[in-house]
Write an enzyme that holds these catalytic residues in place. Structure first.
Site, PDB file in Angstrom:
ATOM      1  N   HIS A 121      -3.117   5.078   2.563  1.00  0.00           N
ATOM      2  CA  HIS A 121      -4.333   5.319   3.342  1.00  0.00           C
ATOM      3  C   HIS A 121      -3.984   5.354   4.819  1.00  0.00           C
ATOM      4  O   HIS A 121      -3.166   4.585   5.311  1.00  0.00           O
ATOM      5  CB  HIS A 121      -5.432   4.310   3.010  1.00  0.00           C
ATOM      6  CG  HIS A 121      -5.293   2.946   3.582  1.00  0.00           C
ATOM      7  ND1 HIS A 121      -5.774   2.598   4.828  1.00  0.00           N
ATOM      8  CD2 HIS A 121      -4.759   1.803   3.070  1.00  0.00           C
ATOM      9  CE1 HIS A 121      -5.557   1.309   5.059  1.00  0.00           C
ATOM     10  NE2 HIS A 121      -4.926   0.804   4.008  1.00  0.00           N
ATOM     11  N   ASP A 133      -1.380  -2.091   8.646  1.00  0.00           N
ATOM     12  CA  ASP A 133      -2.383  -1.722   7.644  1.00  0.00           C
ATOM     13  C   ASP A 133      -3.208  -0.522   8.134  1.00  0.00           C
ATOM     14  O   ASP A 133      -4.246  -0.724   8.738  1.00  0.00           O
ATOM     15  CB  ASP A 133      -3.297  -2.920   7.360  1.00  0.00           C
ATOM     16  CG  ASP A 133      -4.266  -2.664   6.234  1.00  0.00           C
ATOM     17  OD1 ASP A 133      -4.087  -1.684   5.487  1.00  0.00           O
ATOM     18  OD2 ASP A 133      -5.215  -3.465   6.102  1.00  0.00           O
ATOM     19  N   GLU A 167     -10.258   4.252   2.970  1.00  0.00           N
ATOM     20  CA  GLU A 167      -9.830   3.214   2.030  1.00  0.00           C
ATOM     21  C   GLU A 167     -10.477   1.888   2.382  1.00  0.00           C
ATOM     22  O   GLU A 167     -10.863   1.110   1.487  1.00  0.00           O
ATOM     23  CB  GLU A 167      -8.299   3.086   2.062  1.00  0.00           C
ATOM     24  CG  GLU A 167      -7.716   2.173   0.996  1.00  0.00           C
ATOM     25  CD  GLU A 167      -7.538   0.719   1.438  1.00  0.00           C
ATOM     26  OE1 GLU A 167      -7.083  -0.087   0.624  1.00  0.00           O
ATOM     27  OE2 GLU A 167      -7.860   0.401   2.605  1.00  0.00           O
ATOM     28  N   GLU A 168     -10.592   1.614   3.674  1.00  0.00           N
ATOM     29  CA  GLU A 168     -11.121   0.325   4.117  1.00  0.00           C
ATOM     30  C   GLU A 168     -12.607   0.150   3.783  1.00  0.00           C
ATOM     31  O   GLU A 168     -13.131  -0.956   3.852  1.00  0.00           O
ATOM     32  CB  GLU A 168     -10.891   0.144   5.620  1.00  0.00           C
ATOM     33  CG  GLU A 168      -9.427   0.114   6.039  1.00  0.00           C
ATOM     34  CD  GLU A 168      -8.658  -1.111   5.566  1.00  0.00           C
ATOM     35  OE1 GLU A 168      -9.231  -1.928   4.825  1.00  0.00           O
ATOM     36  OE2 GLU A 168      -7.475  -1.235   5.926  1.00  0.00           O
ATOM     37  N   ASP A 196       0.907   0.571   0.795  1.00  0.00           N
ATOM     38  CA  ASP A 196      -0.152   0.020   1.642  1.00  0.00           C
ATOM     39  C   ASP A 196       0.335  -1.312   2.201  1.00  0.00           C
ATOM     40  O   ASP A 196       0.385  -2.308   1.488  1.00  0.00           O
ATOM     41  CB  ASP A 196      -1.419  -0.170   0.796  1.00  0.00           C
ATOM     42  CG  ASP A 196      -2.630  -0.574   1.631  1.00  0.00           C
ATOM     43  OD1 ASP A 196      -2.460  -0.822   2.835  1.00  0.00           O
ATOM     44  OD2 ASP A 196      -3.731  -0.629   1.059  1.00  0.00           O
ATOM     45  N   HIS A 283      -6.231  -6.948   9.599  1.00  0.00           N
ATOM     46  CA  HIS A 283      -7.586  -6.505   9.942  1.00  0.00           C
ATOM     47  C   HIS A 283      -8.041  -7.026  11.307  1.00  0.00           C
ATOM     48  O   HIS A 283      -9.216  -7.331  11.497  1.00  0.00           O
ATOM     49  CB  HIS A 283      -8.587  -6.905   8.861  1.00  0.00           C
ATOM     50  CG  HIS A 283      -8.536  -6.016   7.654  1.00  0.00           C
ATOM     51  ND1 HIS A 283      -9.448  -6.076   6.629  1.00  0.00           N
ATOM     52  CD2 HIS A 283      -7.661  -5.034   7.304  1.00  0.00           C
ATOM     53  CE1 HIS A 283      -9.143  -5.170   5.710  1.00  0.00           C
ATOM     54  NE2 HIS A 283      -8.058  -4.528   6.096  1.00  0.00           N
TER      55      HIS A 283
END
Length: 313
Positions: A121, A133, A167-168, A196, A283
Site C-alpha cells: 500500500h 508504513d 489501505e489505512e 507492508d 501511525h
C-alpha cells in the site's frame, strides 16, 4: 498497515467505482526458487523513500487517501515504471467521498495464465508521511521492478506489481481490485506477495505463514543470512494480502513489526531493544526517513527480489 480487521468491512462498503482505466489478467502456481536474484540497491530504495518524504513535506505532511500527497506518490511511482518499460494502469475508486487510486504495472512477457504478483500500500495515515508504513514496502517493490527492467529479466511466469490506495481505511483499494476481477482472472494469480512495513527501526523478521511454498521461499532466503524468522502474528490479516487470500489466491509476505514490543528473546535473535516497540513512530508524525533501519530495509528488499525471481522462474 491498517489498525484492525473490522474496519475493512465498513470501509469496503463505501467503495463506489468511478473508473477503471485499464484492466489486467492474472495467473498460476509458484515453484521453489531456481533463478538467481540480483542484489537490490538499498541506496536506490532509500532514494525512493526520500522522494516520498519530499512529497509528504510538500503536501501537508502526509500522503493519505484523497490527498495531493497521495496523488503525487502515485505519479512518482508511475513515472519511474513507465520510463522503465512497464505497462501501467491506474484504477480509480471512491471511499469516504474521496477519489483513490491503485497503480498496477505489468512486465511484458511470461505466461499470461500464470501471474506472480507483488504489492504494497502506498497511502499513509493522515498524521504523518508514512515512510516505514508503508513507504518501505512501496519503495522496495518499486526498486525490484526497476531491477527487473534493468536486468531485462525474462521470467517464465508473468510479473505484476501493484501499489494500493486507502489501505489505512480498511484495505479499500486492494479489496476493490480483487472484487472487480472476474473469477477466471483471479485463478491466474499463482502467488500474491505483500510487503507492508519492512524497515522498522527496532526490527523483527516476520514471515507470513500462509502459502507453504511462498513461506519456504522467504525462510530459505533468511536462512542463507543466518537470520531467524517468526510467523507474522501482529499484522496477520491486517494488510492487502487479506482480500486475495479470501478468494483463494496463495499469499505470503514480510513484516518488520509495528507497535507491539520486542521481547528479550527477539532482541537476542535480532538485536535492537527489548521492551520497546518495533516501530515507536507507527501511525505518527515521526514516521519519517529517520524512522528506518537500513540493515532491515536492505535484507528485506533483497528478500523481495529473491521471491520475485524464484517464484516466477
Amino acid at each position: 498497515m491498517k489498525l484492525s480487521v473490522p474496519g475493512r468491512a465498513a470501509a469496503a462498503a463505501v467503495i463506489a467505482v468511478t473508473g477503471l482505466l485499464t484492466t489486467n489478467a492474472m495467473s498460476s502456481a509458484a515453484p521453489a526458487p531456481t533463478a538467481a536474484a540480483p542484489d537490490i540497491s538499498v541506496a536506490n530504495v532509500q532514494g525512493h523513500l526520500s522522494q516520498l518524504q519530499n512529497i509528504a513535506s510538500s503536501n501537508g505532511g502526509n500522503r493519505a487517501h484523497g490527498s495531493a500527497g497521495y496523488k503525487a506518490s502515485i505519479d512518482y511511482v508511475k513515472g519511474k515504471l513507465d520510463e522503465a518499460g512497464f505497462t501501467t494502469s491506474v484504477q480509480e475508486f471512491t471511499s469516504n467521498g474521496k477519489t483513490g487510486y491503485n497503480l498496477v504495472a505489468d512486465w511484458p512477457g511470461g505466461d499470461a495464465d500464470q501471474v506472480v504478483m507483488a504489492g504494497s500500500h502506498l497511502d499513509s495515515v493522515g498524521s504523518g508521511p508514512g515512510i516505514n508504513d508503508n513507504g518501505s514496502g512501496s519503495a522496495a517493490i518499486l526498486e525490484t521492478a526497476l531491477t527487473v527492467a534493468r536486468e531485462q529479466y525474462k521470467p517464465a511466469k508473468h510479473l505484476r506489481f501493484a501499489w494500493w490506495g486507502a489501505e489505512e481505511l480498511g484495505l479499500v483499494g486492494s479489496s476493490h481490485y480483487v472484487d472487480k476481477l472476474p473469477a477466471g482472472e483471479r485463478s491466474k494469480i499463482k502467488g500474491y506477495l505483500n510487503f507492508d512495513m519492512i524497515g522498522s527501526p527496532n526490527p523483527g523478521y516476520f514471515v507470513y505463514d500462509d502459502d507453504p511454498t511462498i513461506e519456504k521461499t522467504f525462510k530459505d532466503f533468511y536462512g542463507g543470512l543466518d537470520l531467524a524468522t517468526e510467523p507474522d502474528e501482529e499484522g496477520d490479516g491486517r494488510s492487502d494480502h487479506a482480500p486475495f487470500k479470501d478468494v483463494g489466491v496463495p499469499v505470503g509476505g514480510l513484516f518488520s513489526g509495528a507497535d507491539y514490543k520486542k521481547t528479550a528473546a527477539q532482541a537476542e535473535n535480532w538485536g535492537g531493544t527489548a521492551g520497546e516497540p518495533f516501530d515507536k513512530c507507527y501511525h505518527s508524525a515521526c514516521d519519517t526517513e529517520s524512522n528506518i533501519d537500513g540493515t532491515a530495509l536492505d535484507h528485506n528488499s533483497d528478500a523481495v527480489a529473491y521471491a520475485v525471481w524464484g517464484l516466477s522462474a
